[in-house]
Design a protein around this motif. Structure first.
Motif, PDB file in Angstrom:
ATOM      1  N   HIS A 131       2.480   6.862  -6.911  1.00 56.10           N
ATOM      2  CA  HIS A 131       1.799   6.479  -7.962  1.00 56.10           C
ATOM      3  C   HIS A 131       1.547   6.889  -9.320  1.00 56.10           C
ATOM      4  CE1 HIS A 131       0.273   9.808  -5.394  1.00 56.10           C
ATOM      5  NE2 HIS A 131      -0.255  10.463  -6.336  1.00 56.10           N
ATOM      6  N   VAL A 146       0.553  -1.041  -0.184  1.00 60.23           N
ATOM      7  CA  VAL A 146      -0.021   0.063   0.340  1.00 60.23           C
ATOM      8  C   VAL A 146       0.954   1.153   0.393  1.00 60.23           C
ATOM      9  CG1 VAL A 146      -1.880   1.348   1.952  1.00 60.23           C
ATOM     10  CG2 VAL A 146      -1.500  -1.582   0.660  1.00 60.23           C
ATOM     11  N   ALA A 147       1.905   1.944   0.954  1.00 61.66           N
ATOM     12  CA  ALA A 147       2.713   2.125   0.682  1.00 61.66           C
ATOM     13  C   ALA A 147       3.473   2.670  -0.263  1.00 61.66           C
ATOM     14  CB  ALA A 147       3.542   1.621   2.388  1.00 61.66           C
ATOM     15  N   SER A 188       1.366   3.862  -2.842  1.00 66.67           N
ATOM     16  CA  SER A 188       0.881   5.660  -2.050  1.00 66.67           C
ATOM     17  C   SER A 188       2.116   6.501  -2.748  1.00 66.67           C
ATOM     18  CB  SER A 188       0.913   5.331  -1.192  1.00 66.67           C
ATOM     19  OG  SER A 188      -1.029   4.332  -0.733  1.00 66.67           O
TER      20      SER A 188
END
Length: 85
Positions: A24, A17-18, A21
């Motif tokens: 992106h 997820v990090a 994020s």
């Protein structure tokens, strides 16, 4: 129970997820086909590893809860693991 594999799966999920994020902007443009396949394969691999972790934890919880409640936990977790388990 937080065992070493459970913590590793948890860390893997949050690291993915990090990474998505933070990176992106790199994925917003046009990607070459091999890079796109590698990114998608990585995402699918993380989802599969984390899903098996949820099922494993649900199975341990079902054994601790006993027969009627354990069966309900094992029935409910695969259908909506992110909302209920």
């Amino acid at each position: 129970m937080l065992t070493a594999p459970a913590v590793a799966r948890l860390a893997l999920g949050w690291a993915a997820v990090a990474a998505l994020s933070v990176g992106h902007d790199a994925f917003a443009g046009t990607l070459s086909t091999p890079v796109l396949f590698a990114v998608l394969a990585g995402i699918v691999a993380v989802v599969i590893v984390c899903a098996f972790g949820v099922v494993t934890q649900a199975e341990h919880l079902a054994h601790r809860l006993g027969d009627p409640y354990g069966t309900l936990v094992l029935t409910r977790c695969p259908s909506s693991s992110s909302r209920w388990c």
